[in-house]
Scaffold this motif. Sequence first.
Motif, PDB file in Angstrom:
ATOM      1  N   TYR A  59      11.122 -18.367   7.676  1.00 54.64           N
ATOM      2  CA  TYR A  59       9.736 -18.602   8.086  1.00 54.64           C
ATOM      3  C   TYR A  59       9.104 -17.275   8.496  1.00 54.64           C
ATOM      4  CZ  TYR A  59       5.656 -20.483  10.472  1.00 54.64           C
ATOM      5  OH  TYR A  59       4.368 -20.773  10.841  1.00 54.64           O
ATOM      6  N   HIS A  60       7.987 -16.941   7.848  1.00 53.99           N
ATOM      7  CA  HIS A  60       7.269 -15.713   8.173  1.00 53.99           C
ATOM      8  C   HIS A  60       5.791 -15.971   8.460  1.00 53.99           C
ATOM      9  CE1 HIS A  60      10.738 -13.240   7.326  1.00 53.99           C
ATOM     10  NE2 HIS A  60      10.870 -13.810   6.141  1.00 53.99           N
ATOM     11  N   GLY A  61       5.460 -17.226   8.773  1.00 53.00           N
ATOM     12  CA  GLY A  61       4.090 -17.530   9.146  1.00 53.00           C
ATOM     13  C   GLY A  61       3.442 -18.550   8.239  1.00 53.00           C
ATOM     14  N   SER A  62       2.115 -18.678   8.378  1.00 48.61           N
ATOM     15  CA  SER A  62       1.380 -19.764   7.726  1.00 48.61           C
ATOM     16  C   SER A  62       0.378 -19.290   6.684  1.00 48.61           C
ATOM     17  CB  SER A  62       0.638 -20.577   8.797  1.00 48.61           C
ATOM     18  OG  SER A  62      -0.260 -19.746   9.530  1.00 48.61           O
ATOM     19  N   MET A  63       0.477 -18.030   6.265  1.00 47.36           N
ATOM     20  CA  MET A  63      -0.399 -17.528   5.197  1.00 47.36           C
ATOM     21  C   MET A  63       0.036 -18.110   3.846  1.00 47.36           C
ATOM     22  SD  MET A  63      -2.579 -15.587   6.724  1.00 47.36           S
ATOM     23  CE  MET A  63      -2.838 -14.545   8.173  1.00 47.36           C
ATOM     24  N   PRO A  64      -0.831 -18.094   2.854  1.00 42.61           N
ATOM     25  CA  PRO A  64      -0.453 -18.673   1.562  1.00 42.61           C
ATOM     26  C   PRO A  64       0.840 -18.117   0.980  1.00 42.61           C
ATOM     27  CG  PRO A  64      -2.813 -18.341   1.616  1.00 42.61           C
ATOM     28  CD  PRO A  64      -2.266 -17.720   2.876  1.00 42.61           C
ATOM     29  N   TRP A  65       1.123 -16.841   1.214  1.00 41.18           N
ATOM     30  CA  TRP A  65       2.344 -16.255   0.653  1.00 41.18           C
ATOM     31  C   TRP A  65       3.598 -16.731   1.369  1.00 41.18           C
ATOM     32  CZ3 TRP A  65       5.910 -13.142   3.193  1.00 41.18           C
ATOM     33  CH2 TRP A  65       5.540 -12.691   4.465  1.00 41.18           C
ATOM     34  N   SER A  66       3.443 -17.293   2.592  1.00 40.02           N
ATOM     35  CA  SER A  66       4.619 -17.589   3.404  1.00 40.02           C
ATOM     36  C   SER A  66       4.705 -19.017   3.911  1.00 40.02           C
ATOM     37  CB  SER A  66       4.648 -16.649   4.621  1.00 40.02           C
ATOM     38  OG  SER A  66       3.480 -16.800   5.410  1.00 40.02           O
ATOM     39  N   THR A  67       3.634 -19.789   3.871  1.00 38.79           N
ATOM     40  CA  THR A  67       3.648 -21.112   4.465  1.00 38.79           C
ATOM     41  C   THR A  67       4.722 -22.008   3.847  1.00 38.79           C
ATOM     42  OG1 THR A  67       2.375 -23.140   4.875  1.00 38.79           O
ATOM     43  CG2 THR A  67       1.820 -21.894   2.900  1.00 38.79           C
ATOM     44  N   PRO A  68       5.417 -22.807   4.686  1.00 36.33           N
ATOM     45  CA  PRO A  68       6.418 -23.726   4.136  1.00 36.33           C
ATOM     46  C   PRO A  68       5.822 -24.984   3.519  1.00 36.33           C
ATOM     47  CG  PRO A  68       6.333 -23.923   6.524  1.00 36.33           C
ATOM     48  CD  PRO A  68       5.426 -22.786   6.163  1.00 36.33           C
ATOM     49  N   ARG A  69       4.536 -25.197   3.691  1.00 37.23           N
ATOM     50  CA  ARG A  69       3.874 -26.373   3.120  1.00 37.23           C
ATOM     51  C   ARG A  69       3.079 -25.962   1.893  1.00 37.23           C
ATOM     52  NH1 ARG A  69       3.418 -30.277   7.312  1.00 37.23           N
ATOM     53  NH2 ARG A  69       5.343 -30.096   8.537  1.00 37.23           N
ATOM     54  N   PRO A  70       3.233 -26.645   0.756  1.00 36.17           N
ATOM     55  CA  PRO A  70       2.610 -26.176  -0.495  1.00 36.17           C
ATOM     56  C   PRO A  70       1.138 -26.527  -0.654  1.00 36.17           C
ATOM     57  CG  PRO A  70       3.923 -28.148  -0.903  1.00 36.17           C
ATOM     58  CD  PRO A  70       4.168 -27.772   0.533  1.00 36.17           C
ATOM     59  N   ALA A  71       0.599 -27.467   0.153  1.00 37.87           N
ATOM     60  CA  ALA A  71      -0.787 -27.891  -0.039  1.00 37.87           C
ATOM     61  C   ALA A  71      -1.736 -26.704   0.107  1.00 37.87           C
ATOM     62  CB  ALA A  71      -1.158 -28.970   0.973  1.00 37.87           C
ATOM     63  N   GLY A  72      -2.615 -26.550  -0.866  1.00 38.25           N
ATOM     64  CA  GLY A  72      -3.603 -25.476  -0.818  1.00 38.25           C
ATOM     65  C   GLY A  72      -3.106 -24.141  -1.327  1.00 38.25           C
ATOM     66  N   ALA A 101       0.821  -1.210   0.000  1.00 36.65           N
ATOM     67  CA  ALA A 101       0.000   0.000   0.000  1.00 36.65           C
ATOM     68  C   ALA A 101       0.857   1.262   0.000  1.00 36.65           C
ATOM     69  CB  ALA A 101      -0.916   0.007   1.222  1.00 36.65           C
ATOM     70  N   TYR A 102       2.080   1.180   0.457  1.00 38.18           N
ATOM     71  CA  TYR A 102       2.953   2.342   0.636  1.00 38.18           C
ATOM     72  C   TYR A 102       3.146   3.122  -0.659  1.00 38.18           C
ATOM     73  CZ  TYR A 102       7.385   4.836   1.454  1.00 38.18           C
ATOM     74  OH  TYR A 102       8.369   5.789   1.526  1.00 38.18           O
ATOM     75  N   ARG A 103       3.499   2.426  -1.739  1.00 41.10           N
ATOM     76  CA  ARG A 103       3.679   3.103  -3.023  1.00 41.10           C
ATOM     77  C   ARG A 103       2.944   2.389  -4.162  1.00 41.10           C
ATOM     78  NH1 ARG A 103       4.716   6.883  -0.397  1.00 41.10           N
ATOM     79  NH2 ARG A 103       6.688   8.019  -0.248  1.00 41.10           N
ATOM     80  N   GLY A 104       2.066   1.474  -3.806  1.00 41.50           N
ATOM     81  CA  GLY A 104       1.307   0.781  -4.836  1.00 41.50           C
ATOM     82  C   GLY A 104       2.130  -0.212  -5.632  1.00 41.50           C
ATOM     83  N   LYS A 105       3.239  -0.671  -5.079  1.00 46.79           N
ATOM     84  CA  LYS A 105       4.081  -1.660  -5.761  1.00 46.79           C
ATOM     85  C   LYS A 105       3.742  -3.069  -5.270  1.00 46.79           C
ATOM     86  CE  LYS A 105       7.839   1.718  -6.128  1.00 46.79           C
ATOM     87  NZ  LYS A 105       9.252   2.012  -5.762  1.00 46.79           N
ATOM     88  N   ARG A 106       4.278  -4.084  -5.982  1.00 50.24           N
ATOM     89  CA  ARG A 106       3.841  -5.456  -5.713  1.00 50.24           C
ATOM     90  C   ARG A 106       4.923  -6.393  -5.215  1.00 50.24           C
ATOM     91  NH1 ARG A 106       1.645  -6.863 -11.517  1.00 50.24           N
ATOM     92  NH2 ARG A 106       3.639  -5.846 -11.960  1.00 50.24           N
ATOM     93  N   LYS A 107       6.160  -6.259  -5.656  1.00 52.87           N
ATOM     94  CA  LYS A 107       7.187  -7.267  -5.394  1.00 52.87           C
ATOM     95  C   LYS A 107       7.700  -7.184  -3.948  1.00 52.87           C
ATOM     96  CE  LYS A 107       7.081  -8.349  -9.789  1.00 52.87           C
ATOM     97  NZ  LYS A 107       6.349  -9.533 -10.247  1.00 52.87           N
ATOM     98  N   VAL A 108       7.771  -8.345  -3.303  1.00 52.31           N
ATOM     99  CA  VAL A 108       8.261  -8.435  -1.930  1.00 52.31           C
ATOM    100  C   VAL A 108       9.354  -9.487  -1.882  1.00 52.31           C
ATOM    101  CG1 VAL A 108       7.658  -9.008   0.444  1.00 52.31           C
ATOM    102  CG2 VAL A 108       6.059  -7.682  -0.959  1.00 52.31           C
ATOM    103  N   LEU A 109      10.480  -9.137  -1.272  1.00 55.53           N
ATOM    104  CA  LEU A 109      11.645 -10.031  -1.220  1.00 55.53           C
ATOM    105  C   LEU A 109      11.654 -10.804   0.096  1.00 55.53           C
ATOM    106  CD1 LEU A 109      12.327  -8.277  -3.629  1.00 55.53           C
ATOM    107  CD2 LEU A 109      14.654  -8.034  -2.736  1.00 55.53           C
ATOM    108  N   VAL A 110      11.887 -12.106  -0.004  1.00 60.66           N
ATOM    109  CA  VAL A 110      11.885 -13.003   1.155  1.00 60.66           C
ATOM    110  C   VAL A 110      13.054 -13.974   1.023  1.00 60.66           C
ATOM    111  CG1 VAL A 110      10.582 -14.792   2.379  1.00 60.66           C
ATOM    112  CG2 VAL A 110       9.361 -12.854   1.355  1.00 60.66           C
ATOM    113  N   ALA A 111      13.766 -14.212   2.110  1.00 58.28           N
ATOM    114  CA  ALA A 111      14.893 -15.146   2.054  1.00 58.28           C
ATOM    115  C   ALA A 111      14.404 -16.583   1.901  1.00 58.28           C
ATOM    116  CB  ALA A 111      15.738 -15.025   3.321  1.00 58.28           C
TER     117      ALA A 111
END
Length: 422
Positions: A145-158, A131-141
């Motif tokens: 581990y950053h949680g269990s949301m679809p963008w971050s979960t370590p398990r691919p199911a779903g 939302a800060y500048r309306g951009k989309r790309k986010v860098l992650v190592a």
Amino acid sequence: MWNNANDRMLRERAAEVIPGGMYGHQSVALMPEDTPQFFTKADGTRITDADGNVYIDFMCAYGPNLLGYNHPDIMRAVADQQARIDAATGPTPLIVDLAEAMVSMVSHADWAMFCKNGSDATMMALMIARAYRGKRKVLVARKSYHGSMPWSTPRPAGVVDEDRAHIIYFDYGDAQSLKDAVASAGGDLAGIFATPYRHDVFADQSTPDREYAQTARDLADEHDALLIVDDVRAGFRVARDCSWETIGVRPDLSAWGKVLGNGQPISALLGNDRARDAASRIYATGSYWFAAVPMAAALETMRIIRETEYLEDMRRIGTAFRDGLNAQAEEFGIGIRCTGPVTLPMLQFDDDPDFRVGYGFCRAAMKRGVYLSPYHNMFTNAAMTEADIAQTLEATGAAFEEIKRNRASLQPSTTVMALTGS
């Protein structure tokens, strides 16, 4: 005599009514055989399982236990607030008190928002960065581990590709890899996520050097993106401030959880004025996010953090634990690696590619009353004493002796082998 008959019966019942028998990070599917799944009591440094076995707990509820289970001052604050108001039609004044307290304690912070889980906080951070500048790309190592949301979960199911279409990965601690990831984002870089140090599962931990952290800060500034430190796991276990204050680099956003309420359900996102407008424009909420009881617990936890030597006590205990393990390993001629901050220790064994030795060691310690993890970083808490460490080292000494005697017969976990590709 240790036994687990009740735990086994509970697992059988759970298998009928809970998918997989248990789910999430507190499932013991990846833990050594016979590790208890169900617990009935926690107090101070110890947990009691469904069969009455008592353990010195080095997992601390996977982090929330900072000051000791059922800490009397915090429990008094909980009971007092519960008698008046908790979840209601609007928040209590405690939300303002807590925001002021955290902003005063965390150097980069100008504002605070509260939620329930670490995943809530990192999801809000992701949304604010976009939302800060309306951009989309986010860098992650990679592997972070950053949680269990679809963008971050370590398990691919779903999870579908679209959930991660704008996530770009880089190698943690590698400044050039980070620069390459930024370049691949082009003019669409919204944010850079970083853990305060590398704490991947099944791997040695490592702290970032200042050059890498400063590179992340400089790249975010150059591209008008937000730098986010995910302090959910390490927050207030490394410093009385954001963990990256120890290396002199301040983020725009920091995610907090685990310890804030010493076990009460609360997490937070803190940010600077640069991110304030974006934070005010996202929609993020939950029925229990504004509940007063966890905020009362968090306020008392913050007071104890400010006014006591809790952190120095944990460092002293963690050092004694690490020194004791190293001395025992040397005595028995077994190679180990103790990595990470002493308040979040990680134990791995040399020449153990399929983790059979680590699993055998933790199982042997568990049956002697000490709960350790063979694949996840552990935690100390401020209630731990020299007597706890002495009892722990008595158990681990016997565990070292057992694995040395039985090493040839130890078998790897098939579940772990499938997960790690060993």
